[in-house]
Scaffold this active site. Sequence first.
Site, short mmCIF file in Angstrom:
data_model
loop_
_atom_site.label_atom_id
_atom_site.label_comp_id
_atom_site.label_asym_id
_atom_site.label_seq_id
_atom_site.Cartn_x
_atom_site.Cartn_y
_atom_site.Cartn_z
N HIS A 63 0.85 -1.20 0.00
CA HIS A 63 0.00 0.00 0.00
C HIS A 63 0.88 1.24 0.00
CE1 HIS A 63 0.82 -0.62 4.29
NE2 HIS A 63 0.39 0.60 4.56
N ASP A 67 5.96 4.33 5.02
CA ASP A 67 6.82 3.34 5.66
C ASP A 67 6.88 2.01 4.90
OD1 ASP A 67 4.09 3.27 6.54
OD2 ASP A 67 4.63 1.84 8.11
#
Length: 305
Positions: A63, A67
């Site tokens: 996604h 991070d």
Amino acid sequence: MEKFQLNILGCGSATCTTQHLQSSQILDIRDNLFMIDCGEGTQLQMRRMHLKFARLNNIFISHLHGDHCFGLLGLLSTLALLGKTGTMTIHIFKEGAEFFKNAIEFFAYDMPFEVKFNVIPNAKALIYEDDAITVTTIPLKHRVPTVGFLFQEKPKKKHINREMCDFHKVPIYKLNDIRNGKDFINNEGKVIPNNILTRPADPSLSYAYCSDTVFSSKVIEAVKGVDWLYHEATYADDKDKTASMRGHSTARQAATVAKEAGVKHLILGHYSSQYMDNTRFRTEAIEVFPDVTLGREGLKLDLTK
């Protein structure tokens, strides 16, 4: 058994700490490297873990939170400086493909290798296949469109029983057919059953990567019976409401997924920076599911065992 090894480069959550780096893993399947997510610090961790850049040709992004993908542009730039050739395929959502294509054209327009973007759906779909494995997306429930990835080995060929093949005078050019399950007909017309000429094939392995997600019965269905499950465990029991609010899971919830899905082994990761001691994640998880491994940077796991 042929190589099927997991290398954990980073298993922290959104905030980098001195304890954990952001999410990234590499599956080494028969000496071909498959990267799953690419947080900051990924390329440095590859060097520390002695993973060969030249063998990396596919990157899967779960996604578009930073991070999980902020290390991608730096990695591609380094690969260009190292003179990588051939093709790099990035499996990513449409918006990510558009963003990184523009970024590459600006920062690394003269790369010696081709970057291809395979746009993936926010739904279950077969997104990669080669002679050895398939990769299927697992829809997850997070604050933005998110998928996990299910890596499955294809059925393997049987092992040749050399002694019996020699006894029945099986010619070398027939051995591949024998490994594929065919019987052998000798010069006298006698049928030699395949099970006499072979030993059983090695089992085909499966690995499911479930990044950021709340506890979900749909995830349980998607990972039924897998050999190894990586499931995020951002929080411990003391933050279960925070986990739900922010689209994450607790270690206990990850263990519940593993138990109800009937998987063999569970790996935890994506720990919140609020926790200095990660052993509590395993302590809470094993109250539900017995076979729990705490993910950590630099960990190499032989998934054939």
